[in-house]
Design an enzyme around this catalytic site. Structure first.
Site, PDB file in Angstrom:
ATOM      1  N   ASN A  40       2.037   4.172 -11.567  1.00 16.65           N
ATOM      2  CA  ASN A  40       0.915   4.152 -12.021  1.00 16.65           C
ATOM      3  C   ASN A  40      -0.057   4.213 -11.239  1.00 16.65           C
ATOM      4  O   ASN A  40      -1.851   4.376 -11.804  1.00 16.65           O
ATOM      5  CB  ASN A  40       1.335   2.597 -13.009  1.00 16.65           C
ATOM      6  CG  ASN A  40       0.085   2.673 -13.621  1.00 16.65           C
ATOM      7  OD1 ASN A  40      -0.644   3.165 -14.263  1.00 16.65           O
ATOM      8  ND2 ASN A  40      -0.667   1.467 -12.701  1.00 16.65           N
ATOM      9  N   LYS A  53      -3.921  15.270 -10.897  1.00 15.20           N
ATOM     10  CA  LYS A  53      -2.696  15.187 -11.902  1.00 15.20           C
ATOM     11  C   LYS A  53      -1.801  16.141 -12.729  1.00 15.20           C
ATOM     12  O   LYS A  53      -0.452  16.195 -12.625  1.00 15.20           O
ATOM     13  CB  LYS A  53      -3.822  14.380 -13.172  1.00 15.20           C
ATOM     14  CG  LYS A  53      -4.227  13.140 -13.013  1.00 15.20           C
ATOM     15  CD  LYS A  53      -2.734  11.715 -12.333  1.00 15.20           C
ATOM     16  CE  LYS A  53      -3.294  10.971 -12.215  1.00 15.20           C
ATOM     17  NZ  LYS A  53      -2.390   9.792 -11.764  1.00 15.20           N
ATOM     18  N   ASP A  76       0.844  -0.762   0.300  1.00  8.59           N
ATOM     19  CA  ASP A  76      -0.049   0.036   0.291  1.00  8.59           C
ATOM     20  C   ASP A  76       1.410   1.268   0.528  1.00  8.59           C
ATOM     21  O   ASP A  76       1.604   1.459   1.194  1.00  8.59           O
ATOM     22  CB  ASP A  76      -1.273   0.362   0.703  1.00  8.59           C
ATOM     23  CG  ASP A  76      -1.996   1.099   1.051  1.00  8.59           C
ATOM     24  OD1 ASP A  76      -1.825   2.143   0.866  1.00  8.59           O
ATOM     25  OD2 ASP A  76      -2.839   1.259   2.067  1.00  8.59           O
ATOM     26  N   TYR A  94      -9.661  15.717  -9.804  1.00  3.40           N
ATOM     27  CA  TYR A  94      -8.572  14.598 -10.243  1.00  3.40           C
ATOM     28  C   TYR A  94      -7.872  15.135 -10.812  1.00  3.40           C
ATOM     29  O   TYR A  94      -6.099  15.635 -10.845  1.00  3.40           O
ATOM     30  CB  TYR A  94      -9.812  13.444 -10.643  1.00  3.40           C
ATOM     31  CG  TYR A  94      -8.493  12.349 -11.871  1.00  3.40           C
ATOM     32  CD1 TYR A  94      -8.075  11.298 -11.314  1.00  3.40           C
ATOM     33  CD2 TYR A  94      -8.730  12.347 -13.255  1.00  3.40           C
ATOM     34  CE1 TYR A  94      -6.993  10.795 -11.919  1.00  3.40           C
ATOM     35  CE2 TYR A  94      -8.045  11.655 -13.803  1.00  3.40           C
ATOM     36  CZ  TYR A  94      -7.306  10.333 -13.318  1.00  3.40           C
ATOM     37  OH  TYR A  94      -6.242  10.037 -13.611  1.00  3.40           O
TER      38      TYR A  94
END
Length: 270
Positions: free
Chosen positions: A92, A162, A65, A158
């Site tokens: 990723n 990013k 994790d 989100y």
């Protein structure tokens, strides 16, 4: 005969149990790379390990994790014990978030940023000593999104996580250039994976199916391998994604009007 550009290289992939991570593991393995596979879901991780080992390479599955510092430290210890160093780190693992900014919960935002940004920093910092052992020539590959280049309605939380990854990538690239460590950014568009199903939703909001063609995880992985081979600093995937990024740079006001129309498939849950 097919080339094997990553023969005997060691590649660590986070979020390797499904989706883009799983496809990337098989893509690099087909090029001769050994894999360190990190994810929380151990049964799926073992499946991926068997798949890549069938291609004739070594695989080290590590239940991890990456939001937990002790797990990340153990991941790096096991990597060093098994392989001595690291040639490629592929950040990723990620989590989506859907809903208007006014409806996003602070706890949701913190959860998304913890995985998408802070954990990426944590893993990268921990991996740098192993990457330096294989420098010059080692790489960090950060998986972002076209939404990190241009915000869209209902995807701001989100996209913000990013966008943070994008800026961090630029800084890290400059910091590591003198050591011969390349830092690459790969930004997929809509991809057909479990990602949408696992995404968090703001209270009262849920996205219906959207009328856009999604690229496959395998196509993203192939593009990632090409970017690694060519050391391409930035890769934006899908034609709509590239058009969106270009339009936002050239005619941002016009694209603002287009963006307002994109939220059409979204509806507030009854």
């Amino acid at each position: 005969m097919a080339t094997r550009d990553f023969q005997e290289k060691v590649v660590l992939i986070t979020g390797a149990s499904s989706g883009i991570g799983r496809a990337a593991a098989k893509a690099y393995a087909s090029q001769g790379a050994h894999l360190v596979l990190a994810a929380r879901r151990e049964p799926q991780l073992q499946d991926v390990a068997r798949e890549v080992e069938a291609l004739g390479v070594r695989a080290l599955p590590v239940r991890c994790d990456i939001t937990q510092p002790e797990d990340v430290a153990r991941l790096m210890r096991e990597t060093e014990t098994a392989f001595g160093g690291l040639d490629l780190l592929i950040n990723n693992a990620g989590l989506g978030l859907y809903g208007p900014v006014e409806a996003l919960g602070e706890a949701q935002l913190r959860q998304v940023f913890e995985l998408n940004f802070f954990s990426l920093v944590r893993v990268t910092q921990a991996a740098l000593p192993l990457l330096r052992k294989r420098a010059p020539g080692s790489q960090v590959v950060n998986v972002s999104s076209v939404l990190g280049h241009r915000g869209l309605p209902l995807l701001g939380g989100y996209g913000a996580s990013k966008a943070a990854v994008n800026l961090l990538t630029e800084s890290l690239r400059a910091e590591l250039a003198a050591e011969g460590i390349s830092v690459l950014l790969v930004s997929p568009g809509l991809t057909e994976t479990e990602f949408r199903d696992a995404r968090l939703n703001a209270e009262g909001w849920k996205q219906e199916a959207i009328p856009l063609d999604a690229m496959s995880a395998e196509a993203v992985a192939s593009a990632m391998v090409r970017a690694s081979r060519r050391k391409r600093r930035e890769t934006v995937l899908t034609l709509p994604g590239r058009v969106m990024v270009l339009a936002n740079r050239l005619v941002p006001g016009l694209f603002d009007r287009v963006a307002r129309r994109i939220q059409n498939p979204a509806k507030k849950a009854p």
